[in-house]
Design a protein around this motif. Sequence first.
Motif, PDB file in Angstrom:
ATOM      1  N   VAL A 118      -2.847  -5.237  10.060  1.00 20.17           N
ATOM      2  CA  VAL A 118      -2.113  -4.184  10.770  1.00 20.17           C
ATOM      3  C   VAL A 118      -1.066  -3.539   9.876  1.00 20.17           C
ATOM      4  CG1 VAL A 118      -2.371  -5.412  12.973  1.00 20.17           C
ATOM      5  CG2 VAL A 118      -0.224  -5.620  11.717  1.00 20.17           C
ATOM      6  N   ILE A 119      -0.847  -2.257  10.123  1.00 20.06           N
ATOM      7  CA  ILE A 119       0.297  -1.579   9.510  1.00 20.06           C
ATOM      8  C   ILE A 119       1.327  -1.338  10.610  1.00 20.06           C
ATOM      9  CG2 ILE A 119       1.150   0.429   8.246  1.00 20.06           C
ATOM     10  CD1 ILE A 119      -1.559   0.731   6.926  1.00 20.06           C
ATOM     11  N   THR A 120       1.098  -0.282  11.420  1.00 24.28           N
ATOM     12  CA  THR A 120       2.165   0.184  12.321  1.00 24.28           C
ATOM     13  C   THR A 120       2.534  -0.796  13.434  1.00 24.28           C
ATOM     14  OG1 THR A 120       0.486   1.461  13.491  1.00 24.28           O
ATOM     15  CG2 THR A 120       1.840   2.643  11.921  1.00 24.28           C
ATOM     16  N   GLY A 158      -5.793   0.482  14.038  1.00 21.38           N
ATOM     17  CA  GLY A 158      -5.332   0.589  15.420  1.00 21.38           C
ATOM     18  C   GLY A 158      -5.165  -0.730  16.141  1.00 21.38           C
ATOM     19  N   GLY A 180     -13.416  -1.551   9.161  1.00 21.92           N
ATOM     20  CA  GLY A 180     -12.658  -0.681  10.039  1.00 21.92           C
ATOM     21  C   GLY A 180     -13.136   0.754   9.974  1.00 21.92           C
ATOM     22  N   PRO A 181     -12.515   1.662  10.682  1.00 26.58           N
ATOM     23  CA  PRO A 181     -11.476   1.317  11.638  1.00 26.58           C
ATOM     24  C   PRO A 181     -12.070   0.758  12.941  1.00 26.58           C
ATOM     25  CG  PRO A 181     -11.730   3.701  11.499  1.00 26.58           C
ATOM     26  CD  PRO A 181     -12.713   3.109  10.553  1.00 26.58           C
ATOM     27  N   THR A 192      -2.723   6.238  11.044  1.00 26.04           N
ATOM     28  CA  THR A 192      -1.980   5.790   9.859  1.00 26.04           C
ATOM     29  C   THR A 192      -2.689   6.178   8.566  1.00 26.04           C
ATOM     30  OG1 THR A 192      -1.283   3.910  11.189  1.00 26.04           O
ATOM     31  CG2 THR A 192      -0.810   3.804   8.840  1.00 26.04           C
ATOM     32  N   LYS A 193      -4.016   6.100   8.578  1.00 25.45           N
ATOM     33  CA  LYS A 193      -4.774   6.455   7.366  1.00 25.45           C
ATOM     34  C   LYS A 193      -5.330   7.855   7.577  1.00 25.45           C
ATOM     35  CE  LYS A 193      -8.963   4.814   4.977  1.00 25.45           C
ATOM     36  NZ  LYS A 193      -8.713   4.683   3.556  1.00 25.45           N
ATOM     37  N   ARG A 236       0.864  -1.191   0.000  1.00 27.50           N
ATOM     38  CA  ARG A 236       0.000   0.000   0.000  1.00 27.50           C
ATOM     39  C   ARG A 236       0.898   1.238   0.000  1.00 27.50           C
ATOM     40  NH1 ARG A 236      -2.179   3.352   3.953  1.00 27.50           N
ATOM     41  NH2 ARG A 236      -4.293   4.118   3.581  1.00 27.50           N
ATOM     42  N   HIS A 261     -17.408  -0.057   5.519  1.00 29.24           N
ATOM     43  CA  HIS A 261     -17.634   0.636   6.792  1.00 29.24           C
ATOM     44  C   HIS A 261     -19.057   0.534   7.280  1.00 29.24           C
ATOM     45  CE1 HIS A 261     -14.389   2.466   4.381  1.00 29.24           C
ATOM     46  NE2 HIS A 261     -13.721   2.275   5.484  1.00 29.24           N
ATOM     47  N   ILE A 312      -9.519  -3.989  10.714  1.00 30.02           N
ATOM     48  CA  ILE A 312      -8.367  -3.107  10.503  1.00 30.02           C
ATOM     49  C   ILE A 312      -8.534  -1.811  11.292  1.00 30.02           C
ATOM     50  CG2 ILE A 312      -9.368  -2.069   8.401  1.00 30.02           C
ATOM     51  CD1 ILE A 312      -6.375  -1.968   7.366  1.00 30.02           C
ATOM     52  N   SER A 356     -12.519  -2.557   1.200  1.00 30.87           N
ATOM     53  CA  SER A 356     -12.696  -1.904   2.508  1.00 30.87           C
ATOM     54  C   SER A 356     -14.147  -1.482   2.648  1.00 30.87           C
ATOM     55  CB  SER A 356     -11.837  -0.641   2.601  1.00 30.87           C
ATOM     56  OG  SER A 356     -10.485  -0.975   2.588  1.00 30.87           O
TER      57      SER A 356
END
Length: 219
Positions: free
Chosen positions: A194-196, A175, A138-139, A145-146, A46, A119, A173, A117
């Motif tokens: 997850v990203i971070t 946090g 998500g979130p 991050t986004k 991404r 919501h 997705i 994605s």
Amino acid sequence: MARIAKKDMRDLLRLYFIMGSNNCQTDPLHVLEQAIKGGISLFQFREKGNAAFSGEEKYHFAHELQNICKKHMIPFIINDDVELALAINADGVHIGQDDESAEAVRRKIGDKILGVSTHNLLEVEKAIAEGADYVGIGPIYSTTTKEDAKTAQGTKLILEVRNKGINVPIVGIGGITSENAAPVMKSGGNGVSVITAISLAADPAKSARELKRIIDLIG
Ligand code: 3NM
């Protein structure tokens, strides 16, 4: 080739790592190697944000990440760039609500994996009808991050989808860390994305391993 079976999709979603060059403070190739060592099951490239690669540079970077995934048999998904996914023969594409419709992307990518994605319930139902193999919900928790992330909604939508008897593969997705991953699985999610929690971890392999341990505890 046929569309991926639901069971196989669920297995791939268990620990879904997403990353681009902006999400790392050290060499992204090393971060990916470490994440794989820690037990991720799926990877999404991404490439977003200010200093994001584009054109030739993006192509080459994607290829390098893809080669690492190939070496370890981790399927490689590309966010929001169907042309790139087709050019390097990625395993799938992930799109958001602002991208091209799932229906149009499905026509272009054939049987490759398609994730969307979502919501709310309507978006989930539409994604399924248009050919998504899985939905991201998500979130779940708040995330920085986004940039344009919506308000955190907890596991409410996952529960709503499952209470309706919809058995689409779901990944949560936003946090998510090893401390708060359990409710995502317990409410009916098939995995966490997850990203971070991995990309910025001091030890990405250890962080992935800890997330995997929590996910495996729940089943
Ligand atoms: N999509 P982190 S939240 C890429 O709600 C993305 O659809 C979201 O990053 C959505 O794990 C998000 O660092 C960012 O919070 C996830």
